[in-house]
Scaffold this active site. Structure first.
Site, PDB file in Angstrom:
ATOM      1  N   GLY B  56       0.777  -1.048  -0.116  1.00 20.36           N
ATOM      2  CA  GLY B  56       0.006   0.228   0.146  1.00 20.36           C
ATOM      3  C   GLY B  56       0.905   1.403   0.074  1.00 20.36           C
ATOM      4  O   GLY B  56       0.220   2.195  -0.177  1.00 20.36           O
ATOM      5  N   CYS B 265     -27.872  -8.938 -16.631  1.00 19.71           N
ATOM      6  CA  CYS B 265     -27.334  -8.516 -17.802  1.00 19.71           C
ATOM      7  C   CYS B 265     -28.556  -8.850 -18.973  1.00 19.71           C
ATOM      8  O   CYS B 265     -28.887  -9.951 -18.985  1.00 19.71           O
ATOM      9  CB  CYS B 265     -25.987  -9.476 -17.710  1.00 19.71           C
ATOM     10  SG  CYS B 265     -25.113  -9.120 -19.451  1.00 19.71           S
ATOM     11  N   CYS B 268     -26.525 -12.039 -21.000  1.00 17.42           N
ATOM     12  CA  CYS B 268     -25.928 -13.445 -20.255  1.00 17.42           C
ATOM     13  C   CYS B 268     -27.061 -13.599 -19.102  1.00 17.42           C
ATOM     14  O   CYS B 268     -26.920 -14.628 -18.647  1.00 17.42           O
ATOM     15  CB  CYS B 268     -24.626 -13.422 -20.055  1.00 17.42           C
ATOM     16  SG  CYS B 268     -24.216 -12.422 -18.455  1.00 17.42           S
ATOM     17  N   CYS B 290     -23.015  -6.844 -19.144  1.00 17.42           N
ATOM     18  CA  CYS B 290     -22.067  -6.965 -18.023  1.00 17.42           C
ATOM     19  C   CYS B 290     -20.667  -6.187 -18.523  1.00 17.42           C
ATOM     20  O   CYS B 290     -20.538  -5.825 -19.871  1.00 17.42           O
ATOM     21  CB  CYS B 290     -21.259  -8.378 -18.217  1.00 17.42           C
ATOM     22  SG  CYS B 290     -22.360  -9.539 -17.359  1.00 17.42           S
ATOM     23  N   CYS B 296     -18.827 -12.432 -19.729  1.00 18.25           N
ATOM     24  CA  CYS B 296     -20.322 -12.204 -20.462  1.00 18.25           C
ATOM     25  C   CYS B 296     -20.289 -13.240 -21.383  1.00 18.25           C
ATOM     26  O   CYS B 296     -21.171 -14.144 -21.594  1.00 18.25           O
ATOM     27  CB  CYS B 296     -20.649 -11.005 -20.910  1.00 18.25           C
ATOM     28  SG  CYS B 296     -22.294 -10.722 -21.351  1.00 18.25           S
TER      29      CYS B 296
END
Lengths: 284, 307
Positions: B56, B265, B268, B290, B296
């Site tokens: 980080g 979606c 899909c 998606c 997808c």
């Protein structure tokens, strides 16, 4: 060696120039903050010249003097924001251990500043975040010390607004919509919310009109008594010092020329500069 | 330029340049393997090692001019160029899609300067360079996720001074970020940060997750893959090693909640993936699809196979 009791400190013995030694920090009634032999020069100008002072728990100490006498420099050195060329500042934590302010490192100093200490600036714009609501300003110190419950932070902020006589309905307003006196009171709320033990105030009533000053002084006096705070107050306003302070130090050209109980210093000034200061202010 | 290149042992994927002909065309002989010269790659790897060692923490590095403008992924490209080896398989996504301009051009760039195989399949890739998304398919150990980061400093809108933000990182003084979240709740009733949602890494450093949607934040927590972040313009590299704790900041009574459009979606039918809203005409028509095209397509293919 002098003063012992926090709430009614005994008068100093008629003080020589350069105030009492803060060095002997041991035994029962120990000073919260003790400075010893502080010196600092800005080029050829001595801003601090062998200054020593102590502040006991629950005590309000005023530092008075004309502009350029080193008051603010002293405050900055005592609070660790400036490093002196000589001398030492010792702070006694709640467990009773003494720490050297300038030897403790930046992380520890910052921790101290956001938990045990508070700093009230002359200009509230220096102490507040103007783009953050009043509640956020008060809550920042709480969050800095680990508060993570929004509801509790908000309740504390609201409570503190009430205590500094600001309408809690203004919790979500930005400080820039507040008047100067309200901003100063908000700054005090923001500082005191974590119940610091020692508060540094740099001309807290500067720049306010007289009636607002009076209310603010009244408020500070009430909070100091209620919370048992120790306050180091820098001011050029001798009336404010008389109202708030137990003890006072008179500074001139970086030296403490006189110190003692406030009433004693103001009613029976010994040093010629103090006499001049008192005469010129109170005569007005 | 290339004969004396040394292999470095900095991670499996970091095997330095070797001109081996792979992929359809093989690398362009006019460029060093991975476009950057070996010393630059070594410099970036040193920064990466430090970044991995301090999860980080932002490590400065000497960002180079790249053959594309700042803001198009110069940081991500330099990180990828430093860690890619001839045996890697590269996937590049832009907002989850493999077929947008940025993704296509970066993928073609690496195919040309390294000759490595490229893929659109998340599971097959060893290095995934991404802009603003984490793939829906869970990543596994050994994979490297490279983020393109426009602004690495999470505090930059709150504290204008970089010197001061560095001091705040050094002292772990992050109350300012909580003040920002507090203000969000005051104004909107909830934490309204929906992307670039700040995280604490390993309980120590506050980190900007690059502008991924807050929806993706939980995927960073204890991810098996190595996550590397490159900011080209700001000249910073940071990293999250595998299995590292990544927590989104929040309040006890306003816990972090990933945001997702409440729809399935249109292609899909997924109700789990992150969705893009697509405007289909000028009469208010819209559909949700998606954002992760590979996810997808895989689902659509599976459904067709089942029918």
């Amino acid at each position: 060696m002098m003063h012992d009791l926090p709430h009614h400190p005994h008068p100093d013995p008629p003080p020589p120039a350069g105030e009492g030694r803060g060095g002997g920090v041991s035994g029962g009634a120990c000073p919260l903050l003790a400075a010893h032999g502080l010196s600092l020069r800005y080029g050829a100008v001595p801003a601090l010249d062998d200054v020593s002072l102590s502040i006991w728990p629950g005590e309000v100490v005023a530092i008075v003097g004309e502009s350029g006498s080193g008051k603010t420099t002293l405050l900055r050195v005592l609070s660790g924001l400036l490093r002196p060329e000589a001398g030492e500042v010792l702070y006694r934590d709640p467990e009773g251990a003494a720490h050297s302010i300038h030897g403790m490192g930046e992380a520890a100093l910052r921790r101290l500043h956001r938990s045990d200490w508070g700093f009230v600036h002359q200009n509230p714009r220096d102490g507040l975040r103007l783009g953050v609501s009043a509640g956020g300003n008060i809550g920042e110190r709480l969050m800095a010390t680990g508060a993570r419950h929004y509801g509790c932070i908000r309740a504390a902020a609201s409570d503190w607004l009430r205590r500094v006589e600001i309408d809690p309905a203004r919790l979500d307003h930005l400080p820039r919509t507040f008047s100067g006196g309200m901003q100063q009171r908000l700054q005090i709320a923001r500082t005191l919310v974590t119940h610091p033990r020692l508060v540094f105030m740099d001309e807290p009533t500067g720049g306010l009109d007289v009636s607002v000053q009076a209310r603010l002084l009244d408020l500070i006096r009430g909070l100091v008594a209620e919370l048992g705070l120790s306050v180091l107050l820098v001011t050029h306003d001798i009336a404010a010092a008389r109202l708030l302070a137990h003890r006072m130090l008179v500074m001139r050209r970086g030296r403490v020329v006189e110190s003692g109980l406030t009433d004693r210093v103001l009613d029976d000034p010994q040093h010629e500069y103090t006499q001049l200061l008192v005469a010129s202010v109170l005569a007005a | 330029m290339s004969a004396t290149q040394t292999r470095s042992a900095e991670g499996a994927a970091a095997a330095g340049g070797e001109h081996r002909s792979r992929g359809p065309a093989g690398p362009d002989a006019g460029y060093n393997f991975g476009y950057l010269d070996e010393n630059t790659k070594r410099m970036i790897r040193r920064a990466l090692l430090k970044a991995v060692a301090i999860p980080g923490h932002q490590v400065p590095f000497g960002s180079r001019e790249m053959p594309l403008p700042y803001g198009w992924g110069t940081g991500g490209i330099q990180v990828t160029a430093a860690v890619i080896g001839p045996d890697d398989t590269l996937k590049v996504i832009d907002q989850g899609a493999d077929d947008t301009t940025n993704a296509v051009s970066i993928r073609r760039f690496f195919a040309r300067v390294t000759g490595v195989e490229t893929t659109e399949r998340t599971a097959e890739a060893t290095i995934i360079q991404t802009r603003h998304r984490i793939p829906e398919t869970p990543l596994h150990e050994g994979q490297v996720l490279v983020y393109q980061v426009p602004m690495p400093e999470p505090l930059f809108r709150l504290e204008p001074s970089v010197t001061e933000t560095r001091r705040m990182h050094a002292l772990a003084d992050y109350s300012l970020m909580h003040v920002k979240l507090y203000e969000d709740i005051v104004r909107h009733g909830h934490i309204a940060t929906s992307y670039n949602y700040p995280v604490m890494v390993n309980g120590r450093y506050l980190m900007s997750p690059s502008p991924i949607p807050a929806f993706d934040n939980p995927k960073m927590h204890r991810m098996p893959a190595l996550q590397l972040f490159g900011a080209g313009r700001e000249k910073r590299i940071y990293a999250v090693p595998p299995w590292t704790e990544v927590r989104s900041l929040d309040f006890e009574d306003h816990p972090f909640e990933p945001v997702r459009a409440d729809a399935a979606c249109a292609l899909c039918g997924s109700r789990e993936s992150y969705l893009d809203e697509v405007v289909t005409d000028d009469r208010g028509g819209r559909m949700f699809v998606c954002s992760d095209t590979d996810y997808c397509h895989t689902r659509q293919a599976r459904r067709e196979a089942a029918e």
